[in-house]
Design an enzyme around this catalytic site. Structure first.
Site, PDB file in Angstrom:
ATOM      1  N   ARG A 133      -1.234  -4.800  20.509  1.00 21.54           N
ATOM      2  CA  ARG A 133       0.186  -4.927  20.199  1.00 21.54           C
ATOM      3  C   ARG A 133       0.693  -3.534  19.831  1.00 21.54           C
ATOM      4  NH1 ARG A 133      -2.406  -9.159  17.201  1.00 21.54           N
ATOM      5  NH2 ARG A 133      -1.852 -11.247  17.941  1.00 21.54           N
TER       6      ARG A 133
ATOM      7  N   LYS B  40      -2.074  -9.018  13.110  1.00 18.09           N
ATOM      8  CA  LYS B  40      -1.146  -9.791  12.296  1.00 18.09           C
ATOM      9  C   LYS B  40      -1.835 -10.312  11.045  1.00 18.09           C
ATOM     10  CE  LYS B  40       1.946 -11.365  15.988  1.00 18.09           C
ATOM     11  NZ  LYS B  40       2.523 -12.544  16.656  1.00 18.09           N
TER      12      LYS B  40
ATOM     13  N   HIS C  79       4.410  -4.454  25.247  1.00 20.39           N
ATOM     14  CA  HIS C  79       3.737  -5.751  25.345  1.00 20.39           C
ATOM     15  C   HIS C  79       3.366  -6.098  26.782  1.00 20.39           C
ATOM     16  CE1 HIS C  79       2.742  -8.485  22.134  1.00 20.39           C
ATOM     17  NE2 HIS C  79       2.923  -9.526  22.924  1.00 20.39           N
TER      18      HIS C  79
ATOM     19  N   ARG D 116      -0.141  -5.269  27.342  1.00 18.97           N
ATOM     20  CA  ARG D 116      -1.027  -6.271  26.723  1.00 18.97           C
ATOM     21  C   ARG D 116      -1.156  -7.488  27.636  1.00 18.97           C
ATOM     22  NH1 ARG D 116      -2.930  -8.198  21.664  1.00 18.97           N
ATOM     23  NH2 ARG D 116      -2.306 -10.302  21.088  1.00 18.97           N
TER      24      ARG D 116
ATOM     25  N   HIS E 136      -5.824 -13.524  19.185  1.00 17.19           N
ATOM     26  CA  HIS E 136      -5.086 -14.784  19.094  1.00 17.19           C
ATOM     27  C   HIS E 136      -5.825 -15.745  18.170  1.00 17.19           C
ATOM     28  CE1 HIS E 136      -2.935 -14.185  23.223  1.00 17.19           C
ATOM     29  NE2 HIS E 136      -2.311 -13.580  22.230  1.00 17.19           N
TER      30      HIS E 136
ATOM     31  N   TYR F 264      -1.982 -17.392  29.941  1.00 16.85           N
ATOM     32  CA  TYR F 264      -2.327 -16.507  31.048  1.00 16.85           C
ATOM     33  C   TYR F 264      -2.925 -17.268  32.226  1.00 16.85           C
ATOM     34  CZ  TYR F 264      -1.350 -12.893  27.698  1.00 16.85           C
ATOM     35  OH  TYR F 264      -0.709 -12.115  26.781  1.00 16.85           O
TER      36      TYR F 264
END
Length: 298
Positions: A148, A172, A244, A247, A270, A279
Site C-alpha cells: 500500500r 493497517k 494502488h 498492488r 489481507h 482477484y
C-alpha cells in the site's frame, strides 16, 4: 454529551481499541463532521445522544444528491459505526441508522496494468534526474512487493532484511508482516540508498525512513501519486492509475501465473481471504484456462 466530546472519545476508541491508521480514522470522522455541519446549517439542536432516525434520514437525503451509490454506502456505514460505538458504551439505547439500508452497489474490480505497461512506466523514468533512481526503486517495490502507498512511504532501512530475502512491512492497524523481495528490487534499492540517499541532508527524525524527498524528509502519499501520474502522461497511458494499481497488478499477475491465493493474501496483508478473492474475478479467460488444463473431466 456534545459533538466534540463524542468525536474525541470515538477517535481514541478507533486508535487504541480498533488500532486503525490515522488516514482511516480521519475518513470516519469526516462523515460525522458532515453530519455536524448539516445540523448547524439547518439550526437543528440535536446532540449525539438525542439525534433520531428522522434527522439522519433528512441528512442522508440532502447529502446523497451529490454522492454516487458507493459513496452513499460508505457514509451510511461510517455513521452506523459511530452510533454503534455510542450504544456499545451505553451512551445511547439505540442506533438511529438501524433501519436505514445502504444502496445496492456492485463489487468494483480493481484496475490493473499489464506487464508491458509496468515496464513502460519504469523505463520512462529519467535516471539522469536526481530523483530518478529513487523513483525507479519506488515503482519496483510497489510492483514486486504489493505494498500500500502508506506502507511504502513508512518503509524503514531497518525493515530491510536482504540477506534473508524479506522486508518487514507495517500495515493497517500497525500489523506487521514479512514480504519476500526480489533480488533485482534489492539491487535498485541499494543503488538509491548507497549512491543517492547518502548525499542528502537528512532530518534527524527521518534518518531511518528509506524513501526521502530532496530536502531529506519523508515522502507524502500525494508525492507518490504525482510521480506515477506524471509517468502515465509521459507514455500516453490511457488509464487512470494510482499507487494502488501496482498492488492490484502484483496480486493479479501472481494469480495468473499460478500462485496460491492464501500466499497472496499473506503477502498483501489481507485479514480475510474474501478480500483477496476479488482477484479471481479479474481475468476470466485465465480461470477458463485453469479449468481446461487441470479439471479431471477436461
Amino acid at each position: 454529551m456534545k459533538w466534540q466530546q463524542a468525536l474525541s472519545d470515538y477517535t481514541l476508541y478507533l486508535k487504541i481499541e480498533r488500532g486503525l491508521s490515522e488516514n482511516t480514522i480521519n475518513s470516519y470522522l469526516l462523515d460525522i463532521k458532515k453530519l455536524i455541519g448539516f445540523l448547524e446549517l439547518n439550526d437543528i439542536k440535536k446532540t449525539p445522544l438525542t439525534i433520531d432516525n428522522q434527522v439522519i434520514k433528512q441528512f442522508i437525503y440532502e447529502v446523497a444528491k451529490s454522492l454516487n451509490a458507493r459513496s452513499q454506502s460508505r457514509l451510511i456505514s461510517g455513521l452506523k459505526g459511530f452510533f454503534s460505538y455510542l450504544v456499545f458504551e451505553d451512551y445511547r439505547q439505540d442506533n438511529p441508522l438501524d433501519t436505514i439500508d445502504s444502496p445496492k452497489i456492485g463489487r468494483k474490480l480493481p484496475d490493473t496494468l499489464s506487464e508491458t505497461e509496468i515496464n513502460q512506466l519504469i523505463q520512462a523514468i529519467d535516471l539522469s534526474h536526481p530523483q530518478g533512481e529513487r523513483n525507479r526503486a519506488i515503482l519496483e517495490v510497489l510492483y514486486s512487493c504489493g505494498l500500500r502507498v502508506s506502507e511504502l512511504i513508512n518503509l524503514k532501512i531497518s525493515d530491510l532484511f536482504f540477506e534473508e530475502g524479506f522486508i518487514k512491512v507495517t500495515g493497517k492497524g500497525d500489523k506487521q508482516r514479512f514480504v519476500p523481495i526480489l533480488e533485482d528490487t534489492q539491487k535498485f534499492i541499494n543503488i538509491y540508498k548507497n549512491q543517492i540517499r547518502i548525499h542528502l541532508n537528512i532530518f534527524p527524525e527521518h534518518q531511518d525512513i528509506l524513501f526521502l524527498n530532496r530536502r531529506g524528509k519523508q515522502l507524502t502519499r500525494a508525492m507518490i501519486f504525482t510521480i506515477i501520474k506524471d509517468l502515465a502522461v509521459k507514455i500516453n497511458l490511457n488509464k487512470t492509475i494510482s499507487p494502488h494499481t501496482f498492488r492490484h497488478s502484483f496480486a493479479t499477475h501472481l494469480l495468473e501465473n499460478g500462485a496460491d491465493l492464501r500466499a497472496i493474501q499473506l503477502m498483501l496483508g489481507h485479514e480475510s481471504i474474501t478480500t483477496t478473492e476479488i482477484y479471481t474475478h479479474i481475468d476470466r479467460s485465465h480461470l477458463a484456462t485453469v479449468i481446461n488444463n487441470f479439471h479431471p473431466r477436461k
